[in-house]
Design a protein around this motif. Structure first.
Motif, short mmCIF file in Angstrom:
data_model
loop_
_atom_site.label_atom_id
_atom_site.label_comp_id
_atom_site.label_asym_id
_atom_site.label_seq_id
_atom_site.Cartn_x
_atom_site.Cartn_y
_atom_site.Cartn_z
N VAL A 40 -11.93 2.06 20.93
CA VAL A 40 -11.02 1.16 21.64
C VAL A 40 -10.34 0.30 20.59
N THR A 41 -9.05 0.07 20.76
CA THR A 41 -8.33 -0.86 19.89
C THR A 41 -7.85 -2.04 20.72
N VAL A 42 -8.14 -3.23 20.25
CA VAL A 42 -7.72 -4.45 20.93
C VAL A 42 -6.80 -5.21 19.98
N SER A 43 -5.57 -5.43 20.43
CA SER A 43 -4.58 -6.17 19.64
C SER A 43 -4.28 -7.49 20.35
N PHE A 44 -4.15 -8.56 19.57
CA PHE A 44 -3.89 -9.85 20.19
C PHE A 44 -3.26 -10.80 19.18
N THR A 45 -2.49 -11.72 19.68
CA THR A 45 -1.88 -12.73 18.83
C THR A 45 -2.74 -13.99 18.80
N GLN A 46 -2.52 -14.79 17.78
CA GLN A 46 -3.26 -16.05 17.70
C GLN A 46 -2.91 -16.95 18.87
N SER A 47 -1.65 -16.95 19.29
CA SER A 47 -1.25 -17.81 20.41
C SER A 47 -1.95 -17.39 21.70
N PHE A 48 -2.16 -16.06 21.89
CA PHE A 48 -2.89 -15.63 23.08
C PHE A 48 -4.33 -16.12 23.01
N PHE A 49 -4.97 -15.94 21.87
CA PHE A 49 -6.37 -16.34 21.73
C PHE A 49 -6.51 -17.85 21.91
N ASP A 50 -5.63 -18.63 21.28
CA ASP A 50 -5.76 -20.09 21.31
C ASP A 50 -5.40 -20.67 22.67
N ASP A 75 -4.15 -22.99 25.12
CA ASP A 75 -3.84 -24.43 25.03
C ASP A 75 -4.79 -25.18 24.10
N ALA A 76 -5.65 -24.46 23.40
CA ALA A 76 -6.60 -25.14 22.51
C ALA A 76 -5.86 -25.78 21.34
N SER A 79 -7.12 -23.26 14.75
CA SER A 79 -7.56 -22.14 15.57
C SER A 79 -9.00 -21.76 15.27
N ARG A 80 -9.77 -21.49 16.32
CA ARG A 80 -11.14 -21.00 16.12
C ARG A 80 -11.16 -19.64 15.44
N LEU A 81 -10.06 -18.91 15.51
CA LEU A 81 -10.01 -17.61 14.82
C LEU A 81 -10.31 -17.76 13.33
#
Length: 295
Positions: A93-103, A105-106, A110-112
């Motif tokens: 499985v490949t999961v792609s995501f942006t920092q803005s999606f992960f964050d 309203d935090a 970034s916790r990333l």
């Protein structure tokens, strides 16, 4: 041949477009490769990615090859040149995501950036999973893939929560496999140095400048970095600039001399000597070898 040897890709055009616009995608890796076979060739992108792989595969990440037999997670940071060469029976499985999606309203930072496997310095960018660990992690990736495929109301909320849970569980396993050394003032200095280096390496090459940013002396910075990493601060600066040069050579239309200027070298011949000294070949030879490897 076009100098742009390595392309930049967006997320695979699969599944609900509104979720991709939010900055998340989760699909079978082999589906991604079937949708766009160009992804079998080295490429890069400006979002994060995690591969959950089972079986036999070879992963190229920033010009290093990693061979897999079993189950593992690979962590791709923005800008890293990479690809996967599937072996017999590989699933994933490949999961792609942006920092803005992960964050969402935090608030920053970034916790990333606190996770041990993104922008990993000298840490390995992958985690081999032991058999007892596989079912729970596989279940999380399956939830991500199924939730993305169904695209039901509030899917983005469930995907974000599941993504955070997945990465935190993987971070826990990663640190268990490679426990960090006890937090000390020295380790904090090295972490701060890496953070400042990531911001300024193209413009600033003097150790003293980084020491000033950290509020310590040049000699103290060099001593602490060498004690903690086995390398001098100057070597880490050179390694970071060299990695950027290799990335730019691989996916830029710029001439070698232009890349040298972009990296802060006032003389193109000095850039070529720098590259050859630390990589063992000239920039042109590196590019030619990499093109041959990618054919």
């Amino acid at each position: 041949m076009n100098r742009r040897a390595i392309p930049e890709f967006d997320m695979s055009a699969s599944g609900a477009e509104h979720l991709r616009r939010r900055g998340i995608l989760a699909i079978h890796l082999l589906d991604s490769l079937r949708i766009d076979p160009r992804r079998l060739q080295p490429h890069f992108h400006e979002f994060y990615q995690v591969f959950f792989l089972q079986g036999s595969a070879r992963v190229m990440l920033d010009f290093q090859d990693y061979r897999l037999r079993g189950t593992a997670a690979f962590f791709i940071s923005p800008g890293q040149v990479h690809t996967v060469y599937p072996g017999r029976g590989m699933e994933g499985v490949t999961v792609s995501f942006t920092q803005s999606f992960f964050d969402d309203d935090a608030p920053p930072p970034s916790r990333l950036l606190e996770l041990p496997f993104f922008f990993p310095d000298d840490a390995q960018p992958w985690l081999r999973l032991q058999p007892p660990q596989v079912p729970d992690i596989a279940s999380l990736f399956r939830t991500l893939r199924e939730e993305y495929a169904q695209a039901l109301p509030d899917a983005d909320l469930i995907l974000r929560a599941t993504l955070r849970l997945t990465l935190l569980q993987l971070a826990r396993l990663y640190l268990r496999a490679s426990p960090p050394r006890k937090a000390t003032r020295a380790r904090a200095i090295v972490r701060q140095f890496h953070a400042e280096l990531e911001k300024h390496f193209r413009r600033e090459t003097d150790i003293g400048a980084y020491a000033s940013l950290l509020g310590i002396t040049r000699n103290h910075l060099n001593d602490v970095v060498r004690e903690q990493t086995g390398r001098s601060a100057g070597e880490l600066i050179r390694r970071r600039r060299l990695l950027d040069a290799k990335r730019m050579l691989s996916h830029s239309d710029m001439a070698v001399s232009e890349i040298g200027y972009a990296l802060g070298f006032e003389d193109p011949s000095y850039f070529s000597r720098f590259f050859r000294r630390y990589e063992g070949v000239t920039p042109s030879d590196f590019l030619e070898q990499f093109r041959e490897k990618c054919q």
